[in-house]
Design an enzyme around this catalytic site. Structure first.
Site, PDB file in Angstrom:
ATOM      1  N   ASN A  28      40.689  32.967  38.369  1.00 38.73           N
ATOM      2  CA  ASN A  28      39.586  33.174  39.292  1.00 38.73           C
ATOM      3  C   ASN A  28      38.411  33.856  38.601  1.00 38.73           C
ATOM      4  OD1 ASN A  28      37.902  33.705  41.397  1.00 38.73           O
ATOM      5  ND2 ASN A  28      39.443  34.515  42.756  1.00 38.73           N
ATOM      6  N   ASP A  29      38.569  35.131  38.270  1.00 40.17           N
ATOM      7  CA  ASP A  29      37.431  35.869  37.726  1.00 40.17           C
ATOM      8  C   ASP A  29      36.933  35.299  36.403  1.00 40.17           C
ATOM      9  OD1 ASP A  29      37.576  37.555  39.890  1.00 40.17           O
ATOM     10  OD2 ASP A  29      38.975  38.909  38.899  1.00 40.17           O
TER      11      ASP A  29
END
Lengths: 531, 469
Positions: free
Chosen positions: B390-391
């Site tokens: 995600n990040d």
């Protein structure tokens, strides 16, 4: 400003230099477009369709040539086969012509055009740079030729391309060798793979290997290392040793494969002869050779340009009109290339022959009757392999730069300097201390020396570790830090029941778990890394 | 004579340890590196045993065998996805061991003649770092295991608490130095407890996503603690080895921090996510909605793509999906699709975590690429498949100056022709930051457990349709 689209007069040429879509865009820009009647017929563009798009239709060639400022054509101007009149004679004085010219092979034509004070831009001379990619007709035509070569080969070949196991027996897949992985070669690989054949390809330029493999073909190599990159995405001529090795490879391949498609061209030179008569004779009867270089003399010794020739049961296709056999799409793509080229020249609003523009200057072979070919050499703008980029089968061109050295080189240099300086300071401190300081302090300084040195070594060594190995590195250093076991061992003396010994033994126990676990798990991890 | 022999074997061991680290610099030599390390350790242990200092051979052999058995069992049972936990746990052993050695040595100082101030300081430092390493590692282990919540624990005035603990350690140190004989033991023990609390508190305040930094930092500490023990015991091999490990861990921590565009202080004291964007919080409310894609459509897209880049993240490790990813890769490669892996330096919970998982699944390492190498190729990639990350694919890091992760280098997945993001839910990542990637026009969400979903995709792909077909 008027654009003229004459009908092609070359025998069996089915392409035309404009399509309804493109004509619509010219008209939108403000150009007037005149098309010779029947010009698009062979490409399935009716006069009606062209008219609807905004063109007016002229009754004969003269009506187009004499009235237009810019003539767009496919083939270079030639004497009309029926009337005998040369197309250049129809051209108005001072007019502009954009088409394939091949100035190196057509010196006479240049003179004829010069006599009309013409300005001529050769489509085949457009530099193959990134900016000119949209105007790169050689690529779009090469793409079509490569595709069509496979279709023609499949047509002439007596079996399936894809292997099949049927109730009536097993059919092995066709084995296809493609020589030259330029645009046409790559398109051929894609098409042959699409039909299910086993494809292998050869090219003298190692840079195209990834493109070849990305399309699912095997890349063949000779043992001699020599790059055949001749700049601008073209190949250069190779050394005799290389050619010898290459020929041996082809000879071996010829016995194995069912279909050979050759696309090897060296700019401004006759096509290299790569497939000898013996090789052809060593092929299985029923095999097919498609020679895409037939117009430049052919890559096969037995090629007869423009014809199908059968030698010992091997069919050698020397068709030189492959793009023309896909006339609709070939015309559409070519017309779009020309539209893009005119846009590079400024479009209708700012149309100008700008000698400073690299793309225009490259294509310009005649300027108001003055021969401007060949263009002055330019610093080769990165030999972008913009060239080998067929439209539907884009093979990413990968520029492999050496991967940057790990760890910041400059910074570590500063650290080195600092480390060296502090080391010198240390040594000095030690020297001056001798005799004056206590034994304990001296010992400390000595240990500190070792410590600093070891830090320095560690610093030097660890920067080189590849990120993929960071976890194993961590677990191995973790195992190594189990060296604390020595501390415990040094206490393992005296009475077993003494507190010092018990603490020491406990320390040893923990450290051993760490050592055994650390090394073993590292080994487990590293065993998994494979190429 | 014995002394010379001991020195020679210590030098040999040191050299072997250096070679071991160097061996780890490339895959080809990595196993040699491990072997060098092991040999160095064996030489060091054997020569120390024979040095004459050691007399308790019976109990010594007993604990060695016991320890080796426990360690070997742990190492051979651990799953690759649980690697970070194991490494953290092993770190704690080094810390604990160093504390015990320190205490034991202190008992031995009774017989020490002459001045011993420096010795005592060294001893004190050894126990201090050892205790911090021990409890810090135990907490890190708990966090990685999931036994302790991964959210940072941010006590009010925690910096003051930390400072207070450091201050009391220093004060105890002064008392300790002044105590005659072994009467300072109580101070030493109290200090060890306080340092332990300090280590636990420091790591509690660090969020789950920063664990790669913490683990490598603890790795570094375990080295420094060994070096401190070396000073204390006047043992050069301990100093050298400790320094090697310490600097190695320090460099790893530095690399990890750089990959997240944060300073080490920020990681340790930042309490990421809580003190979020200061002042210029311009985080735009993301307009639009995410679009979901079905397993069938995903399969079709994968089959249509000529080039696929897979970006694995911690989600892949959690779902233990690496073997399914490998099956997918093999099937796609057999179809002639160009498959590559893009690894972000801080993907996962350990530096290089993803590489280990992929290697475990037999994915050839020459198709596994690093961030800087793959980013330029993403725009020409047909399909990017994000598996539980995600990040590290969040475009805010480049676009949104108010984002807490602004400036962190990320994999530019959004530049490719199409992105499919496999995720358990639409929630935010560890950093607690919303991810605009999910709202990009070329992005599709494939929600569900990574392993199950991928298995469904693999089942739908034509099997074994290799070139020979």
């Amino acid at each position: 400003m008027q654009i003229g689209i004459p009908k092609e007069v070359y025998p069996d040429e089915r392409r035309v230099a404009a399509s309804p879509d493109v004509i619509r865009k010219y008209v939108e820009q403000g150009f007037t477009v005149v098309v010779e009647t029947g010009a698009g017929a062979a490409a399935s563009f009716t006069d009606e369709a062209l008219k609807t798009a905004g063109a007016s239709v002229a009754e004969d060639a003269a009506g187009v040539w004499s009235t237009s400022d810019i003539i767009l054509k496919v083939r270079a101007p030639m004497a009309h086969p029926q009337t005998g009149k040369h197309e250049v004679e129809l051209m108005r004085t001072g007019g502009t012509l954009i088409s394939f010219i091949y100035p190196a092979q057509n010196k006479d034509l240049l003179e004829k055009l010069a006599a009309r004070s013409a300005t001529v831009l050769a489509v085949d001379c457009i530099p193959r740079t990134t900016r000119a990619q949209a105007a790169d007709a050689l690529s779009s035509m090469g793409n079509i030729a490569g595709y069509k070569a496979v279709v023609e080969a499949a047509n002439a070949y007596g079996s399936f391309f894809t292997g099949q196991i049927t109730a009536a027996g097993k059919v092995p897949p066709a084995r296809v060798l493609i020589i030259g992985a330029g645009v046409a070669g790559l398109a051929a690989i894609g098409a042959a793979r699409g039909l299910g054949a086993h494809v292998r390809a050869f090219d003298t330029r190692p840079a195209v290997r990834d493109q070849v493999t990305s399309l699912g073909a095997d890349f063949l190599e000779v043992t001699i290392q020599e790059s055949g990159d001749g700049g601008g995405g073209y190949a250069k001529e190779m050394s005799p040793e290389f050619i010898k090795a290459e020929m041996a490879l082809f000879a071996a391949q010829a016995r194995e494969v069912d279909i050979i498609i050759t696309t090897a061209l060296i700019p401004g030179k006759p096509a290299p002869k790569l497939i000898t008569t013996e090789m052809v004779e060593s092929m299985k009867p029923g095999s097919v050779i498609v020679d895409l270089a037939s117009e430049q003399g052919g890559n096969c010794e037995l090629t007869q340009p423009g014809k199908l020739h059968v030698h010992n049961g091997v069919k050698i296709l020397g068709y030189s009109d492959l793009p023309s056999r896909l006339s609709t799409t070939a015309s559409q793509l070519y017309a779009t290339n020309l539209l893009n080229f005119l846009n590079i020249m400024g479009g209708h609003k700012a149309y100008t022959v700008n000698l400073e523009d690299e793309v225009v200057r490259g294509a310009l072979v005649l300027h108001n009757g003055v021969v401007t070919w060949p263009p002055p050499p330019r610093a080769p703008a990165a030999p972008v392999a913009a060239a080998p980029k067929p439209a539907p089968v884009v093979a990413p061109v990968e520029v492999h730069t050496a991967s940057p050295t790990r760890g910041p080189a400059r910074r570590s240099f500063i650290y080195e300097a600092v480390a060296l300086l502090s080391l010198t300071a240390w040594t000095y401190a030690m020297m001056s201390m001798k005799g004056t300081a206590s034994v304990e302090a001296q010992n400390f300084v000595q240990h500190a020396t070792v410590f600093v040195l070891a830090c320095f070594v560690g610093w030097q060594v660890v920067w080189n570790v590849t990120p993929a190995l960071h976890t194993p590195l961590m677990s191995v250093t973790n195992a190594i830090s189990g060296i604390i076991i020595l501390g415990g061992m040094l206490q393992a003396h005296g009475e077993v029941t003494s507190s010092a010994a018990i603490l020491g033994l406990a320390a040893i126990l923990l450290a051993t778990v760490n050592i055994a676990g650390g090394f073993l798990v590292t080994e487990r991890m590293l065993r998994m890394f494979r190429k | 004579m014995e002394q010379i022999l001991l020195s020679v074997s210590y030098i040999t061991a040191s050299i072997l340890f250096v070679l071991s680290l160097r061996g780890l610099s490339s895959q080809e030599t990595a196993r040699e590196g491990n072997f060098y390390g092991l040999s160095g350790m064996a030489i060091a242990v054997l020569s120390t045993m024979m040095s004459g200092t050691v007399t308790l051979y019976g109990p010594l052999v007993l604990v060695l065998v016991l320890g080796a058995a426990v360690g070997a069992t742990m190492a051979s049972r651990v799953e690759m996805t649980a690697m970070p936990e194991l490494v953290a746990l092993l770190h704690s052993f080094v810390g604990a061991s160093a504390v015990l050695v320190g205490l034991s040595s202190y008992l031995g100082t009774d017989s020490h003649h002459g001045p011993r101030t420096i010795l005592l300081i060294e001893l004190f430092v050894d126990v201090l770092i050892g205790a911090i390493t021990f409890t810090g590692s135990v907490i890190a282990f708990g966090k990685l295991r999931g036994a302790i919540g991964s959210k940072p624990l941010l006590l009010p005035g925690r910096h003051v608490i930390n400072l207070g603990m450091v201050g009391s350690c220093v004060a105890l140190g002064a008392l300790f130095l002044m105590a005659p004989g072994v009467e300072g033991m109580q101070y030493l023990l109290i200090m060890a407890c306080i340092a332990g609390l300090l280590g636990a508190h420091l790591v509690m305040a660090i969020g789950g996503a920063d664990m790669p930094v913490v683990v490598s930092l603890l790795n570094s500490y375990s080295g420094w603690t060994a070096a401190a023990a070396g000073f204390m015991l006047s043992n050069d091999l301990l100093i050298i080895t400790g320094a090697l490990v310490g600097s190695s861990g320090a460099i790893l921590s530095y690399i990890m921090c750089k990959a997240m565009n944060r300073s080490i202080w920020n990681v340790i004291f930042g309490g990421f996510g809580a003190e979020a964007p200061s002042g210029k919080s311009v985080t735009p409310v993301i307009a639009g909605d995410t679009r979901e894609i079905s397993v069938e459509q995903t399969t079709a897209q994968l089959m249509a793509a000529r080039s696929v880049v897979i970006i694995p993240g911690y989600g892949m490790a959690v779902a233990r999906a690496q073997h399914t990813v490998q099956q997918l890769t093999t099937l796609l490669r057999e179809r002639g699709t160009k498959v590559r892996f893009a690894i972000h330096p801080v993907a996962g919970r350990l530096p290089g975590h993803m590489n280990v998982l992929l290697a475990e699944a037999n994915i050839p390492y020459d198709i596994v690429e690093e961030m800087e190498d793959i980013n330029p190729h993403l725009p020409e990639t047909d399909l990017v498949l994000v598996v539980g990350a995600n990040d590290i694919v969040n475009p805010s890091a480049e676009r949104d100056t108010g984002s807490p992760i602004y400036g962190m280098p990320v994999l530019q997945a959004w530049k490719s022709k199409q992105v499919i993001i496999m995720k358990r839910s639409k929630g935010a990542g560890y950093a607690g930051v919303d991810n605009p990637l999910f709202y990009e026009p070329n992005a599709f969400m494939l929600l569900g457990d990574a392993k199950k979903t991928l298995e469904a995709v693999v089942a739908r792909l034509p099997q074994g349709q290799s070139k020979a077909a």
